[in-house]
Motif scaffolding. Sequence first.
Motif, PDB file in Angstrom:
ATOM      1  N   PHE A 186      35.516  58.632 -22.434  1.00 50.72           N
ATOM      2  CA  PHE A 186      36.103  57.317 -22.763  1.00 50.72           C
ATOM      3  C   PHE A 186      36.404  56.997 -21.352  1.00 50.72           C
ATOM      4  CE2 PHE A 186      37.438  58.954 -26.904  1.00 50.72           C
ATOM      5  CZ  PHE A 186      37.121  58.129 -27.189  1.00 50.72           C
ATOM      6  N   GLY A 187      36.516  58.242 -20.522  1.00 48.84           N
ATOM      7  CA  GLY A 187      36.678  57.247 -18.967  1.00 48.84           C
ATOM      8  C   GLY A 187      34.737  57.052 -18.039  1.00 48.84           C
ATOM      9  N   GLY A 188      34.145  58.164 -18.506  1.00 48.26           N
ATOM     10  CA  GLY A 188      33.209  58.092 -17.790  1.00 48.26           C
ATOM     11  C   GLY A 188      33.280  58.788 -16.388  1.00 48.26           C
ATOM     12  N   LEU A 189      34.174  59.427 -16.877  1.00 47.92           N
ATOM     13  CA  LEU A 189      34.433  60.749 -15.979  1.00 47.92           C
ATOM     14  C   LEU A 189      34.137  62.289 -15.801  1.00 47.92           C
ATOM     15  CD1 LEU A 189      37.790  59.095 -13.655  1.00 47.92           C
ATOM     16  CD2 LEU A 189      34.903  58.615 -12.617  1.00 47.92           C
ATOM     17  N   PHE A 190      32.717  62.150 -15.405  1.00 45.17           N
ATOM     18  CA  PHE A 190      32.030  63.701 -15.845  1.00 45.17           C
ATOM     19  C   PHE A 190      32.895  64.594 -15.664  1.00 45.17           C
ATOM     20  CE2 PHE A 190      29.794  66.959 -16.961  1.00 45.17           C
ATOM     21  CZ  PHE A 190      29.573  67.279 -18.229  1.00 45.17           C
ATOM     22  N   GLY A 214      40.943  63.602  -7.997  1.00 36.79           N
ATOM     23  CA  GLY A 214      40.805  62.253  -7.967  1.00 36.79           C
ATOM     24  C   GLY A 214      40.710  61.311  -7.167  1.00 36.79           C
ATOM     25  N   TYR A 215      42.029  60.950  -7.043  1.00 34.91           N
ATOM     26  CA  TYR A 215      41.692  59.498  -5.371  1.00 34.91           C
ATOM     27  C   TYR A 215      40.203  60.212  -4.433  1.00 34.91           C
ATOM     28  CZ  TYR A 215      43.536  56.310  -2.057  1.00 34.91           C
ATOM     29  OH  TYR A 215      43.745  55.613  -1.271  1.00 34.91           O
ATOM     30  N   LEU A 216      40.816  60.733  -3.937  1.00 31.16           N
ATOM     31  CA  LEU A 216      39.616  61.508  -3.223  1.00 31.16           C
ATOM     32  C   LEU A 216      38.144  60.922  -3.607  1.00 31.16           C
ATOM     33  CD1 LEU A 216      41.138  64.773  -1.528  1.00 31.16           C
ATOM     34  CD2 LEU A 216      41.336  62.763  -0.712  1.00 31.16           C
ATOM     35  N   ALA A 217      37.991  61.984  -4.393  1.00 35.30           N
ATOM     36  CA  ALA A 217      36.418  61.684  -5.221  1.00 35.30           C
ATOM     37  C   ALA A 217      36.192  59.545  -5.524  1.00 35.30           C
ATOM     38  CB  ALA A 217      36.522  62.592  -6.561  1.00 35.30           C
ATOM     39  N   VAL A 218      37.064  59.056  -6.373  1.00 37.41           N
ATOM     40  CA  VAL A 218      37.317  57.910  -6.511  1.00 37.41           C
ATOM     41  C   VAL A 218      36.493  56.657  -4.934  1.00 37.41           C
ATOM     42  CG1 VAL A 218      38.513  56.162  -7.837  1.00 37.41           C
ATOM     43  CG2 VAL A 218      38.019  58.410  -8.668  1.00 37.41           C
ATOM     44  N   ARG A 219      37.804  57.337  -4.551  1.00 32.61           N
ATOM     45  CA  ARG A 219      37.980  56.700  -3.192  1.00 32.61           C
ATOM     46  C   ARG A 219      37.103  56.231  -2.370  1.00 32.61           C
ATOM     47  NH1 ARG A 219      37.986  54.050   0.277  1.00 32.61           N
ATOM     48  NH2 ARG A 219      39.324  53.009   2.000  1.00 32.61           N
ATOM     49  N   TYR A 220      36.384  57.530  -2.053  1.00 33.73           N
ATOM     50  CA  TYR A 220      35.418  57.284  -1.344  1.00 33.73           C
ATOM     51  C   TYR A 220      33.526  57.294  -2.172  1.00 33.73           C
ATOM     52  CZ  TYR A 220      37.309  59.176   2.466  1.00 33.73           C
ATOM     53  OH  TYR A 220      38.970  58.953   3.403  1.00 33.73           O
ATOM     54  N   ARG A 221      33.864  56.928  -2.751  1.00 33.42           N
ATOM     55  CA  ARG A 221      32.992  56.335  -4.980  1.00 33.42           C
ATOM     56  C   ARG A 221      31.775  57.416  -4.816  1.00 33.42           C
ATOM     57  NH1 ARG A 221      32.892  50.977  -4.356  1.00 33.42           N
ATOM     58  NH2 ARG A 221      33.880  49.936  -2.628  1.00 33.42           N
ATOM     59  N   LEU A 222      32.717  58.948  -5.646  1.00 37.09           N
ATOM     60  CA  LEU A 222      31.202  59.771  -5.472  1.00 37.09           C
ATOM     61  C   LEU A 222      31.275  59.121  -7.222  1.00 37.09           C
ATOM     62  CD1 LEU A 222      33.248  62.786  -4.391  1.00 37.09           C
ATOM     63  CD2 LEU A 222      31.448  61.537  -3.846  1.00 37.09           C
ATOM     64  N   LYS A 223      29.903  59.808  -7.648  1.00 33.41           N
ATOM     65  CA  LYS A 223      29.241  59.015  -9.405  1.00 33.41           C
ATOM     66  C   LYS A 223      28.707  60.513  -9.557  1.00 33.41           C
ATOM     67  CE  LYS A 223      30.382  54.371  -8.673  1.00 33.41           C
ATOM     68  NZ  LYS A 223      29.812  52.936  -8.719  1.00 33.41           N
ATOM     69  N   GLY A 224      28.806  60.082 -11.159  1.00 33.10           N
ATOM     70  CA  GLY A 224      27.856  61.330 -11.727  1.00 33.10           C
ATOM     71  C   GLY A 224      28.096  62.611 -11.397  1.00 33.10           C
ATOM     72  N   ALA A 225      26.622  63.411 -10.706  1.00 35.46           N
ATOM     73  CA  ALA A 225      26.131  64.858 -10.361  1.00 35.46           C
ATOM     74  C   ALA A 225      27.589  64.790  -9.546  1.00 35.46           C
ATOM     75  CB  ALA A 225      25.071  64.979 -10.548  1.00 35.46           C
ATOM     76  N   TYR A 226      27.267  64.038  -8.682  1.00 38.85           N
ATOM     77  CA  TYR A 226      28.921  64.075  -7.036  1.00 38.85           C
ATOM     78  C   TYR A 226      29.574  64.228  -7.576  1.00 38.85           C
ATOM     79  CZ  TYR A 226      24.072  63.030  -4.436  1.00 38.85           C
ATOM     80  OH  TYR A 226      22.997  62.782  -3.857  1.00 38.85           O
TER      81      TYR A 226
END
Length: 325
Positions: free
Chosen positions: A49-53, A98-110
């Motif tokens: 539902f969140g799209g954060l694999f 999660g903030y560290l990953a989201v803040r630096y725009r990590l998406k998908g496989a990253y």
Amino acid sequence: MIRKLALLAAIGVVLAPLPLLLPPAQEAVAVRALLFAMMAVAWNLMSGFGGLFSFGHAAYFGLGAYTTALLTVRLGVSPWIGLLAGTVMAALFGMVTGYLAVRYRLKGAYFALATFAFAEMLRLAALNSTLVGGAVGLTLPVTGEQGWLTLRFDVGDPAYFWLALLLTLASMATVIVLLNGKAGLNLLAVREDETAAAAAGVDVIRHKLMAIGVSAALTSLAGGFYAVYYLFVGPDLAFGPSMSIQAILPAVIGGVGTIWGPLIGAAVLAPLSDVAATLVRTPPEFLAFLQGRSGLDVVLYALLLITVVLALPRGLYGTLAGRRR
């Protein structure tokens, strides 16, 4: 939402008498199915539902397991307190990382690799920490006062099933209520199109962190229950990649991004594991070459996953619900 909660309550009423009807071996399979379901429901909230694999849900599972075991073994407190403390620890860890990953725009496989790296970091930390027993792990006491306060029962006691059922229903209810509110709608909007959601005034980072935090907290409940049920926690087991895979598979097989898919996937996978163990232990004559060989359950999981992905790409429930609509 009311209909879904009513259906969930009906499922609980139907499943409650199950441990009184099943032999001990089959009851253990049912408990394992509920454990799979708890993990899959939590993973599905964040990734479906969140799209954060996520490929690192073992981090949250292990934090819940170790926190419950550590407080029970070292301080002698009730496992209920350990379960609550584990949810807080996992939620905080999930939101910070999660903030560290989201803040630096990590998406998908990253993003998936980042979650895996955090889980491996915790595994190595537990492996080299004497506080949590290092490579030996922690073993919970098998003697002492029994009852719901201590969550300690005889082997095969139906109370373990009822506890797992209670935690699974609570996790499902949390997801249903969350998704049917404004926060859930905003989360789905962020999953579909971050740019459009942000333009409409949705705080993208806040909603992503909400999904990660709630998912981490629910996963930690599964870890805490694991510690109470199996009375042992080890670093490779709690934080290992196999635990993350066990959170992903039921959701994928049942239907990612659906409410009931993880429950159906868990109901399929848990008996499959028992069937594989039976074939390895006492195979029929034409399958005698399987006797004593390990890894058959992994092979069956792989075959089932390949079949579902090719024939039912939206999972068992997702495909059937789509055809019904």
